[in-house]
Design a protein around this motif. Structure first.
Motif, short mmCIF file in Angstrom:
data_model
loop_
_atom_site.label_atom_id
_atom_site.label_comp_id
_atom_site.label_asym_id
_atom_site.label_seq_id
_atom_site.Cartn_x
_atom_site.Cartn_y
_atom_site.Cartn_z
N MET A 61 0.83 -1.21 0.00
CA MET A 61 0.00 0.00 0.00
C MET A 61 0.86 1.26 0.00
O MET A 61 0.58 2.22 -0.72
N CYS A 62 1.91 1.25 0.82
CA CYS A 62 2.79 2.42 0.89
C CYS A 62 3.48 2.67 -0.44
O CYS A 62 3.53 3.81 -0.92
N GLU A 63 4.01 1.63 -1.05
CA GLU A 63 4.77 1.80 -2.28
C GLU A 63 3.89 2.04 -3.50
O GLU A 63 4.34 2.65 -4.47
N ARG A 64 2.64 1.61 -3.45
CA ARG A 64 1.76 1.80 -4.60
C ARG A 64 0.91 3.06 -4.52
O ARG A 64 0.50 3.60 -5.53
N LEU A 65 0.63 3.56 -3.28
CA LEU A 65 -0.29 4.68 -3.16
C LEU A 65 0.09 5.70 -2.09
O LEU A 65 0.08 6.90 -2.35
N LEU A 66 0.40 5.26 -0.91
CA LEU A 66 0.52 6.18 0.22
C LEU A 66 1.78 7.04 0.21
O LEU A 66 1.78 8.13 0.77
N ALA A 67 2.85 6.56 -0.41
CA ALA A 67 4.10 7.33 -0.47
C ALA A 67 4.62 7.35 -1.91
O ALA A 67 4.45 6.38 -2.64
N ASN A 68 5.22 8.46 -2.27
CA ASN A 68 5.92 8.55 -3.55
C ASN A 68 7.36 8.14 -3.27
O ASN A 68 8.17 8.95 -2.82
N VAL A 69 7.68 6.88 -3.53
CA VAL A 69 8.97 6.33 -3.10
C VAL A 69 10.17 6.95 -3.82
O VAL A 69 11.30 6.75 -3.40
N VAL A 70 9.92 7.74 -4.84
CA VAL A 70 11.02 8.44 -5.52
C VAL A 70 11.54 9.57 -4.64
O VAL A 70 12.75 9.78 -4.55
N GLU A 72 9.98 10.26 -1.28
CA GLU A 72 9.55 10.15 0.10
C GLU A 72 10.01 8.83 0.73
O GLU A 72 10.15 7.82 0.04
N ASP A 73 10.25 8.89 2.03
CA ASP A 73 10.50 7.70 2.83
C ASP A 73 9.25 7.42 3.65
O ASP A 73 8.48 8.34 3.93
N TYR A 74 9.08 6.19 4.05
CA TYR A 74 7.96 5.86 4.92
C TYR A 74 8.41 4.85 5.97
O TYR A 74 9.40 4.14 5.81
N ARG A 75 7.69 4.87 7.06
CA ARG A 75 7.84 3.86 8.10
C ARG A 75 6.46 3.63 8.68
O ARG A 75 5.56 4.46 8.51
N TYR A 76 6.30 2.51 9.33
CA TYR A 76 4.99 2.20 9.88
C TYR A 76 5.13 1.37 11.14
O TYR A 76 6.16 0.74 11.39
N GLU A 77 4.07 1.40 11.94
CA GLU A 77 3.97 0.60 13.16
C GLU A 77 2.67 -0.18 13.08
O GLU A 77 1.64 0.36 12.72
N VAL A 78 2.74 -1.46 13.41
CA VAL A 78 1.56 -2.32 13.40
C VAL A 78 1.23 -2.69 14.84
O VAL A 78 2.10 -3.12 15.59
N GLU A 79 -0.03 -2.51 15.18
CA GLU A 79 -0.51 -2.84 16.53
C GLU A 79 -1.72 -3.77 16.37
O GLU A 79 -2.66 -3.43 15.66
N GLU A 80 -1.67 -4.90 17.00
CA GLU A 80 -2.81 -5.81 16.94
C GLU A 80 -3.87 -5.31 17.90
O GLU A 80 -3.59 -5.01 19.06
N VAL A 81 -5.11 -5.20 17.41
CA VAL A 81 -6.21 -4.68 18.20
C VAL A 81 -7.15 -5.84 18.50
O VAL A 81 -7.57 -6.57 17.59
N VAL A 82 -7.50 -5.99 19.75
CA VAL A 82 -8.42 -7.05 20.15
C VAL A 82 -9.84 -6.54 19.97
O VAL A 82 -10.20 -5.48 20.50
N ALA A 83 -10.66 -7.28 19.22
CA ALA A 83 -12.05 -6.89 19.01
C ALA A 83 -12.83 -7.05 20.30
O ALA A 83 -12.62 -8.00 21.06
N GLN A 84 -13.73 -6.11 20.56
CA GLN A 84 -14.53 -6.16 21.78
C GLN A 84 -15.96 -6.51 21.49
O GLN A 84 -16.54 -6.20 20.57
#
Length: 84
Positions: A61-70, A72-84
């Motif tokens: 997603m980042c490389e295809r849409l969210l960032a212009n990799v030419v 821009e740089d990107y980083r991300y954090e993933v957090e698992e969310v427990v459904a309630q």
């Protein structure tokens, strides 16, 4: 479910006119301690569980849409969310 925080910034080698303008304004407001300002984007994505690897999905997603990799740089954090 996963909560993904994506941070996108211009690469260090790319001029950041918005950042320069903010820095100039801060200096004019007497915040002369500020030595540099870089402007970026922050996004939060909620992603349902998938059979595919979450890192693979986010990188695509980042490389295809969210960032212009030419330029821009990107980083991300993933957090698992427990459904309630």
């Amino acid at each position: 479910m996963y909560k993904v925080k994506v941070y996108v910034t211009l690469r260090e080698s790319v001029l950041d006119p918005q950042g320069s303008a903010v820095k100039k304004s801060l200096h004019s407001m007497e915040y002369t301690e500020v030595s540099d300002v870089r402007i970026g984007k922050y996004m939060e994505l909620m992603i349902e569980d998938s059979t595919r690897d979450i890192d693979t999905i986010v990188k695509e997603m980042c490389e295809r849409l969210l960032a212009n990799v030419v330029i821009e740089d990107y980083r991300y954090e993933v957090e698992e969310v427990v459904a309630q």
